[in-house]
Design a protein around this motif. Structure first.
Motif, PDB file in Angstrom:
ATOM      1  N   ASN A 195      -7.904   2.378 -15.918  1.00 23.65           N
ATOM      2  CA  ASN A 195      -8.659   2.420 -17.172  1.00 23.65           C
ATOM      3  C   ASN A 195      -8.679   1.076 -17.884  1.00 23.65           C
ATOM      4  O   ASN A 195      -9.536   0.838 -18.732  1.00 23.65           O
ATOM      5  CB  ASN A 195      -8.097   3.493 -18.099  1.00 23.65           C
ATOM      6  N   THR A 196      -7.750   0.191 -17.555  1.00 24.72           N
ATOM      7  CA  THR A 196      -7.696  -1.111 -18.225  1.00 24.72           C
ATOM      8  C   THR A 196      -8.502  -2.177 -17.487  1.00 24.72           C
ATOM      9  O   THR A 196      -8.692  -3.261 -18.013  1.00 24.72           O
ATOM     10  CB  THR A 196      -6.239  -1.600 -18.346  1.00 24.72           C
ATOM     11  N   LEU A 197      -8.993  -1.860 -16.299  1.00 26.07           N
ATOM     12  CA  LEU A 197      -9.724  -2.844 -15.506  1.00 26.07           C
ATOM     13  C   LEU A 197     -11.200  -2.862 -15.875  1.00 26.07           C
ATOM     14  O   LEU A 197     -11.776  -1.839 -16.232  1.00 26.07           O
ATOM     15  CB  LEU A 197      -9.591  -2.527 -14.016  1.00 26.07           C
ATOM     16  N   SER A 198     -11.796  -4.055 -15.770  1.00 26.34           N
ATOM     17  CA  SER A 198     -13.233  -4.185 -16.034  1.00 26.34           C
ATOM     18  C   SER A 198     -14.000  -3.667 -14.820  1.00 26.34           C
ATOM     19  O   SER A 198     -13.431  -3.431 -13.753  1.00 26.34           O
ATOM     20  CB  SER A 198     -13.588  -5.651 -16.291  1.00 26.34           C
ATOM     21  N   LEU A 199     -15.320  -3.560 -14.977  1.00 26.90           N
ATOM     22  CA  LEU A 199     -16.154  -3.084 -13.885  1.00 26.90           C
ATOM     23  C   LEU A 199     -16.068  -4.036 -12.695  1.00 26.90           C
ATOM     24  O   LEU A 199     -15.959  -3.606 -11.545  1.00 26.90           O
ATOM     25  CB  LEU A 199     -17.611  -2.947 -14.349  1.00 26.90           C
ATOM     26  N   LYS A 200     -16.075  -5.340 -12.957  1.00 29.98           N
ATOM     27  CA  LYS A 200     -15.983  -6.327 -11.880  1.00 29.98           C
ATOM     28  C   LYS A 200     -14.643  -6.187 -11.154  1.00 29.98           C
ATOM     29  O   LYS A 200     -14.582  -6.218  -9.925  1.00 29.98           O
ATOM     30  CB  LYS A 200     -16.140  -7.738 -12.431  1.00 29.98           C
ATOM     31  N   GLU A 201     -13.580  -6.024 -11.880  1.00 32.10           N
ATOM     32  CA  GLU A 201     -12.256  -5.862 -11.269  1.00 32.10           C
ATOM     33  C   GLU A 201     -12.188  -4.583 -10.436  1.00 32.10           C
ATOM     34  O   GLU A 201     -11.606  -4.566  -9.353  1.00 32.10           O
ATOM     35  CB  GLU A 201     -11.171  -5.864 -12.346  1.00 32.10           C
ATOM     36  N   LYS A 261     -14.745  -3.093  -8.957  1.00 31.12           N
ATOM     37  CA  LYS A 261     -15.548  -3.292  -7.749  1.00 31.12           C
ATOM     38  C   LYS A 261     -14.823  -4.193  -6.752  1.00 31.12           C
ATOM     39  O   LYS A 261     -14.892  -3.964  -5.542  1.00 31.12           O
ATOM     40  CB  LYS A 261     -16.924  -3.864  -8.104  1.00 31.12           C
ATOM     41  N   ASP A 262     -14.135  -5.221  -7.247  1.00 32.36           N
ATOM     42  CA  ASP A 262     -13.340  -6.079  -6.369  1.00 32.36           C
ATOM     43  C   ASP A 262     -12.237  -5.278  -5.694  1.00 32.36           C
ATOM     44  O   ASP A 262     -11.982  -5.428  -4.497  1.00 32.36           O
ATOM     45  CB  ASP A 262     -12.731  -7.248  -7.146  1.00 32.36           C
ATOM     46  N   LEU A 263     -11.587  -4.426  -6.461  1.00 31.81           N
ATOM     47  CA  LEU A 263     -10.531  -3.578  -5.922  1.00 31.81           C
ATOM     48  C   LEU A 263     -11.092  -2.618  -4.877  1.00 31.81           C
ATOM     49  O   LEU A 263     -10.507  -2.429  -3.805  1.00 31.81           O
ATOM     50  CB  LEU A 263      -9.851  -2.796  -7.051  1.00 31.81           C
ATOM     51  N   GLN A 264     -12.263  -2.054  -5.146  1.00 32.72           N
ATOM     52  CA  GLN A 264     -12.913  -1.149  -4.201  1.00 32.72           C
ATOM     53  C   GLN A 264     -13.220  -1.878  -2.896  1.00 32.72           C
ATOM     54  O   GLN A 264     -12.997  -1.346  -1.813  1.00 32.72           O
ATOM     55  CB  GLN A 264     -14.192  -0.599  -4.818  1.00 32.72           C
ATOM     56  N   SER A 265     -13.702  -3.097  -2.990  1.00 32.60           N
ATOM     57  CA  SER A 265     -14.008  -3.899  -1.804  1.00 32.60           C
ATOM     58  C   SER A 265     -12.742  -4.185  -1.009  1.00 32.60           C
ATOM     59  O   SER A 265     -12.729  -4.088   0.228  1.00 32.60           O
ATOM     60  CB  SER A 265     -14.678  -5.204  -2.232  1.00 32.60           C
ATOM     61  N   GLN A 266     -11.682  -4.526  -1.702  1.00 27.99           N
ATOM     62  CA  GLN A 266     -10.407  -4.812  -1.031  1.00 27.99           C
ATOM     63  C   GLN A 266      -9.864  -3.567  -0.331  1.00 27.99           C
ATOM     64  O   GLN A 266      -9.339  -3.644   0.778  1.00 27.99           O
ATOM     65  CB  GLN A 266      -9.379  -5.336  -2.035  1.00 27.99           C
ATOM     66  N   VAL A 267     -10.013  -2.414  -0.963  1.00 33.31           N
ATOM     67  CA  VAL A 267      -9.540  -1.161  -0.367  1.00 33.31           C
ATOM     68  C   VAL A 267     -10.353  -0.834   0.889  1.00 33.31           C
ATOM     69  O   VAL A 267      -9.798  -0.444   1.917  1.00 33.31           O
ATOM     70  CB  VAL A 267      -9.615   0.001  -1.392  1.00 33.31           C
ATOM     71  N   ALA A 268     -11.667  -1.023   0.829  1.00 35.77           N
ATOM     72  CA  ALA A 268     -12.516  -0.751   1.995  1.00 35.77           C
ATOM     73  C   ALA A 268     -12.135  -1.658   3.158  1.00 35.77           C
ATOM     74  O   ALA A 268     -12.054  -1.212   4.313  1.00 35.77           O
ATOM     75  CB  ALA A 268     -13.988  -0.939   1.629  1.00 35.77           C
ATOM     76  N   LYS A 269     -11.872  -2.937   2.880  1.00 39.72           N
ATOM     77  CA  LYS A 269     -11.458  -3.872   3.925  1.00 39.72           C
ATOM     78  C   LYS A 269     -10.098  -3.477   4.498  1.00 39.72           C
ATOM     79  O   LYS A 269      -9.877  -3.553   5.699  1.00 39.72           O
ATOM     80  CB  LYS A 269     -11.391  -5.295   3.385  1.00 39.72           C
ATOM     81  N   ALA A 270      -9.193  -3.070   3.640  1.00 34.41           N
ATOM     82  CA  ALA A 270      -7.861  -2.678   4.093  1.00 34.41           C
ATOM     83  C   ALA A 270      -7.927  -1.437   4.977  1.00 34.41           C
ATOM     84  O   ALA A 270      -7.243  -1.356   6.000  1.00 34.41           O
ATOM     85  CB  ALA A 270      -6.950  -2.420   2.886  1.00 34.41           C
ATOM     86  N   ILE A 271      -8.770  -0.489   4.617  1.00 34.54           N
ATOM     87  CA  ILE A 271      -8.924   0.727   5.419  1.00 34.54           C
ATOM     88  C   ILE A 271      -9.515   0.388   6.775  1.00 34.54           C
ATOM     89  O   ILE A 271      -9.030   0.844   7.811  1.00 34.54           O
ATOM     90  CB  ILE A 271      -9.800   1.767   4.681  1.00 34.54           C
ATOM     91  N   SER A 272     -10.544  -0.442   6.786  1.00 26.81           N
ATOM     92  CA  SER A 272     -11.174  -0.849   8.040  1.00 26.81           C
ATOM     93  C   SER A 272     -10.178  -1.599   8.925  1.00 26.81           C
ATOM     94  O   SER A 272     -10.099  -1.352  10.129  1.00 26.81           O
ATOM     95  CB  SER A 272     -12.382  -1.729   7.748  1.00 26.81           C
ATOM     96  N   GLY A 273      -9.432  -2.502   8.337  1.00 28.55           N
ATOM     97  CA  GLY A 273      -8.423  -3.254   9.086  1.00 28.55           C
ATOM     98  C   GLY A 273      -7.350  -2.343   9.649  1.00 28.55           C
ATOM     99  O   GLY A 273      -6.896  -2.524  10.784  1.00 28.55           O
ATOM    100  N   TYR A 274      -6.952  -1.364   8.890  1.00 30.57           N
ATOM    101  CA  TYR A 274      -5.935  -0.414   9.340  1.00 30.57           C
ATOM    102  C   TYR A 274      -6.434   0.387  10.539  1.00 30.57           C
ATOM    103  O   TYR A 274      -5.740   0.541  11.533  1.00 30.57           O
ATOM    104  CB  TYR A 274      -5.564   0.529   8.192  1.00 30.57           C
ATOM    105  N   GLU A 275      -7.679   0.872  10.438  1.00 30.53           N
ATOM    106  CA  GLU A 275      -8.249   1.654  11.537  1.00 30.53           C
ATOM    107  C   GLU A 275      -8.390   0.812  12.801  1.00 30.53           C
ATOM    108  O   GLU A 275      -8.075   1.265  13.896  1.00 30.53           O
ATOM    109  CB  GLU A 275      -9.603   2.233  11.132  1.00 30.53           C
ATOM    110  N   ASP A 276      -8.853  -0.431  12.642  1.00 27.99           N
ATOM    111  CA  ASP A 276      -8.989  -1.324  13.798  1.00 27.99           C
ATOM    112  C   ASP A 276      -7.636  -1.593  14.445  1.00 27.99           C
ATOM    113  O   ASP A 276      -7.510  -1.600  15.662  1.00 27.99           O
ATOM    114  CB  ASP A 276      -9.633  -2.653  13.388  1.00 27.99           C
ATOM    115  N   ARG A 277      -6.634  -1.830  13.630  1.00 28.61           N
ATOM    116  CA  ARG A 277      -5.281  -2.090  14.136  1.00 28.61           C
ATOM    117  C   ARG A 277      -4.738  -0.884  14.898  1.00 28.61           C
ATOM    118  O   ARG A 277      -4.179  -1.025  15.982  1.00 28.61           O
ATOM    119  CB  ARG A 277      -4.371  -2.458  12.958  1.00 28.61           C
ATOM    120  N   ARG A 278      -4.945   0.299  14.365  1.00 25.79           N
ATOM    121  CA  ARG A 278      -4.475   1.520  15.027  1.00 25.79           C
ATOM    122  C   ARG A 278      -5.193   1.736  16.361  1.00 25.79           C
ATOM    123  O   ARG A 278      -4.593   2.158  17.334  1.00 25.79           O
ATOM    124  CB  ARG A 278      -4.684   2.736  14.119  1.00 25.79           C
ATOM    125  N   LYS A 279      -6.499   1.442  16.407  1.00 26.00           N
ATOM    126  CA  LYS A 279      -7.261   1.580  17.648  1.00 26.00           C
ATOM    127  C   LYS A 279      -6.740   0.606  18.700  1.00 26.00           C
ATOM    128  O   LYS A 279      -6.593   0.978  19.874  1.00 26.00           O
ATOM    129  CB  LYS A 279      -8.748   1.326  17.398  1.00 26.00           C
TER     130      LYS A 279
END
Length: 104
Positions: free
Chosen positions: A6-12, A14-32
């Motif tokens: 609730n304290t983060l701005s919209l830009k923050e 969205k940046d966090l969302q992008s980082q989470v998506a990259k982390a999830i993708s990286g995790y899946e690739d690593r597991r594969k």
């Protein structure tokens, strides 16, 4: 790690969302990759390669298509007859040339 979203701005956010998506993708690739390495190791221990067991070959290279048509103005400019027609081919057809006239 606890974040107060609730304290983060919209830009923050969205940046966090992008980082989470990259982390999830990286995790899946690593597991594969880990699973593939484990399966290859097991197949090797049994005297096979994984591609022999699955019937799937990896790294198959395609050879380039053979050119069928050449630009009358520049013979180095060729087209295989596959995919989108090059501009020079369409223009030559519009001027009354036939595909056979440009065949190699």
């Amino acid at each position: 790690m606890k974040l107060d979203l609730n304290t983060l701005s919209l830009k923050e956010l969205k940046d966090l969302q992008s980082q989470v998506a990259k982390a999830i993708s990286g995790y899946e690739d690593r597991r594969k990759r880990e699973a593939l390495a484990e399966l290859e190791e097991k197949a090797k221990a049994m005297g096979f390669s994984l591609s022999e067991l699955t019937g799937v070959t990896t790294g198959r290279k395609r050879s380039p298509s053979v050119a069928k048509y050449a630009n009358p103005a520049n013979a180095a400019d060729t087209w295989s007859g596959r995919g989108r027609k090059p501009r020079w081919f369409s223009e030559a057809l519009a001027k009354g040339k036939k595909p056979d006239d440009m065949a190699i």
